[in-house]
Scaffold this motif. Structure first.
Motif, short mmCIF file in Angstrom:
data_model
loop_
_atom_site.label_atom_id
_atom_site.label_comp_id
_atom_site.label_asym_id
_atom_site.label_seq_id
_atom_site.Cartn_x
_atom_site.Cartn_y
_atom_site.Cartn_z
N VAL A 151 -2.78 7.08 -34.08
CA VAL A 151 -2.73 6.93 -35.67
C VAL A 151 -4.64 7.30 -35.73
O VAL A 151 -5.35 7.04 -34.88
N LYS A 152 -4.43 7.48 -37.25
CA LYS A 152 -6.09 8.31 -37.21
C LYS A 152 -6.06 7.98 -38.66
O LYS A 152 -5.32 8.07 -39.27
N VAL A 153 -7.62 7.45 -39.58
CA VAL A 153 -8.13 7.83 -40.51
C VAL A 153 -9.10 8.47 -40.37
O VAL A 153 -9.91 9.03 -39.92
N ASP A 154 -8.51 9.63 -41.56
CA ASP A 154 -9.08 10.76 -42.14
C ASP A 154 -8.98 11.11 -43.19
O ASP A 154 -9.02 11.81 -44.14
N GLN A 155 -9.19 9.81 -44.24
CA GLN A 155 -8.71 10.28 -46.26
C GLN A 155 -9.54 8.96 -46.64
O GLN A 155 -10.16 7.98 -45.79
N ASP A 156 -10.34 9.50 -47.39
CA ASP A 156 -11.35 9.23 -47.88
C ASP A 156 -11.23 7.53 -48.11
O ASP A 156 -12.27 6.82 -47.91
N HIS A 161 -2.96 9.37 -41.19
CA HIS A 161 -2.05 9.97 -41.09
C HIS A 161 -1.72 9.71 -39.74
O HIS A 161 -2.88 8.72 -38.74
N PHE A 162 -0.47 9.40 -38.87
CA PHE A 162 -0.62 9.24 -37.93
C PHE A 162 0.48 10.41 -37.61
O PHE A 162 2.14 11.00 -38.22
N ASP A 163 0.65 10.25 -35.88
CA ASP A 163 2.28 11.38 -35.50
C ASP A 163 2.86 10.28 -33.74
O ASP A 163 2.63 8.48 -33.73
N GLY A 164 3.67 11.05 -33.66
CA GLY A 164 4.98 9.92 -32.36
C GLY A 164 5.81 10.72 -32.62
O GLY A 164 6.35 11.91 -33.32
N ALA A 165 6.60 9.47 -32.03
CA ALA A 165 7.99 9.56 -31.62
C ALA A 165 8.67 8.21 -31.56
O ALA A 165 7.95 7.48 -31.46
N LEU A 166 10.29 8.30 -31.77
CA LEU A 166 11.33 6.97 -31.99
C LEU A 166 12.16 7.71 -30.86
O LEU A 166 12.43 8.28 -31.29
N ILE A 193 7.65 12.82 -35.18
CA ILE A 193 6.82 11.67 -36.40
C ILE A 193 5.75 12.60 -37.02
O ILE A 193 5.24 13.00 -35.73
N HIS A 194 5.73 13.46 -38.30
CA HIS A 194 4.70 14.36 -37.46
C HIS A 194 3.94 14.24 -38.90
O HIS A 194 3.87 14.27 -40.41
N ASN A 195 2.35 13.80 -38.98
CA ASN A 195 1.59 13.93 -39.84
C ASN A 195 1.68 12.82 -41.19
O ASN A 195 1.34 13.10 -42.46
N PHE A 231 -0.93 -1.77 -41.71
CA PHE A 231 -0.35 -0.62 -41.88
C PHE A 231 0.98 -0.29 -42.35
O PHE A 231 1.86 -0.98 -42.80
N PHE A 232 1.06 0.50 -43.42
CA PHE A 232 2.00 0.69 -44.06
C PHE A 232 2.39 1.82 -43.82
O PHE A 232 1.66 2.75 -45.06
N PRO A 233 3.39 2.58 -43.34
CA PRO A 233 3.45 4.43 -43.40
C PRO A 233 4.33 4.67 -44.90
O PRO A 233 4.57 4.00 -45.61
#
Length: 277
Positions: A151-156, A161-166, A193-195, A231-233
């Motif tokens: 998970v990263k914070v990249d919006q003002d 956004h987050f990446d990963g796998a389930l 999961i991408h972006n 955390f709200f996807p």
């Protein structure tokens, strides 16, 4: 993706809308750690979003449904079933640890804790004498693997956004109209999961579940879970701006074409009602 028993052609990515637009004019905020909690999802519906299991590559063998039943190589369309009465979610993913952004991003281990799907339509299978008619149910089963998201914070406005796998194990069971249940057909499902956008606050009408709460697993045993947290996807900065009108919020959906005169364009948006122009 092939697995024992079938192919999952389209999976729930549960009612998430991957709008990647940021937010202009927002004040940058310091995002606190993502606390331990769950994310609840509703299986997507509508054209192009159907969840299916295709048994053509690996048919269910003869005599599975009853003595004399032929091999089954058809498709099964699945839909979500509420895990709790009055709550519109059928899938629960638990974030097993707190996430901290000390290094700019955070790795958080995750695990699917609950899943409930049923076949959208009754299914008939030819058997000598009387063909059984019934339906499929699908749920998580066995010891579930742990995967992770980054998970990263990249919006003002403090979203990101987050990446990963389930990865999770499922069991499909066929229940005849007379109540008899077949042995489970086991499958392992993998999702990338991408972006995917996320925000620390929910958008309007987001699926939330104050915790702790309890659901039943596929063997009717209690599963105790924490609630949703910060955390709200699927949420972006745009959805957190209630003062922004629909046409601005969903500008990426707007299409325009030439109107009755060269200086007049006609613009339409599938979710915002009256056309502009």
């Amino acid at each position: 993706m092939r697995r024992n028993g079938g192919v999952w052609s389209v999976l729930f990515i549960l009612a998430l809308v991957a709008s990647l637009s940021g937010c202009s004019g927002c004040n940058r905020k310091i995002v606190p750690p993502i606390t331990h909690g769950v994310d609840v999802f509703q299986t997507a519906k509508g054209p192009g979003k159907t969840t299916k299991v295709d048994f053509a590559p690996n048919p269910i063998p003869a005599n599975f449904f009853c003595p004399g039943s032929p091999a089954f190589n058809g498709q099964v369309e699945l839909q979500g079933k509420q895990l709790l009465p009055g709550k519109d979610f059928d899938t629960v993913v638990e974030r097993l640890e707190e996430g901290s952004f000390g290094g700019g991003s955070s790795k958080i281990p995750v695990k699917v804790r609950a899943l409930r799907l049923t076949s959208a339509n009754p299914i008939s299978v030819a058997c000598p004498g009387k063909p059984p008619t019934g339906g499929w149910t699908c749920g998580e089963c066995g010891t579930q693997p742990t995967t992770e998201i980054r998970v990263k914070v990249d919006q003002d406005c403090g979203c990101g956004h987050f990446d990963g796998a389930l990865e999770f194990k499922t069991c499909l069971r066929f229940t005849n109209d007379d109540g008899t249940v077949t042995p489970p057909v086991q499958q392992t499902v993998k999702l990338k999961i991408h972006n995917m956008p996320w925000c620390p606050k929910p958008m309007k009408n987001a699926l939330e579940m104050p915790g702790p709460f309890t659901v039943k697993d596929c063997d009717n045993k209690d599963v105790s879970l924490p609630g949703t947290s910060n955390f709200f996807p699927g949420t972006t900065c745009k959805e957190l701006q209630p003062d922004v009108d629909c046409w601005t919020k969903h500008a990426d959906l707007t299409e325009c074409h030439e109107g009755p005169t060269p200086d007049h364009k006609h613009c339409v948006n599938p979710v915002c009602g009256k056309p502009r122009g």
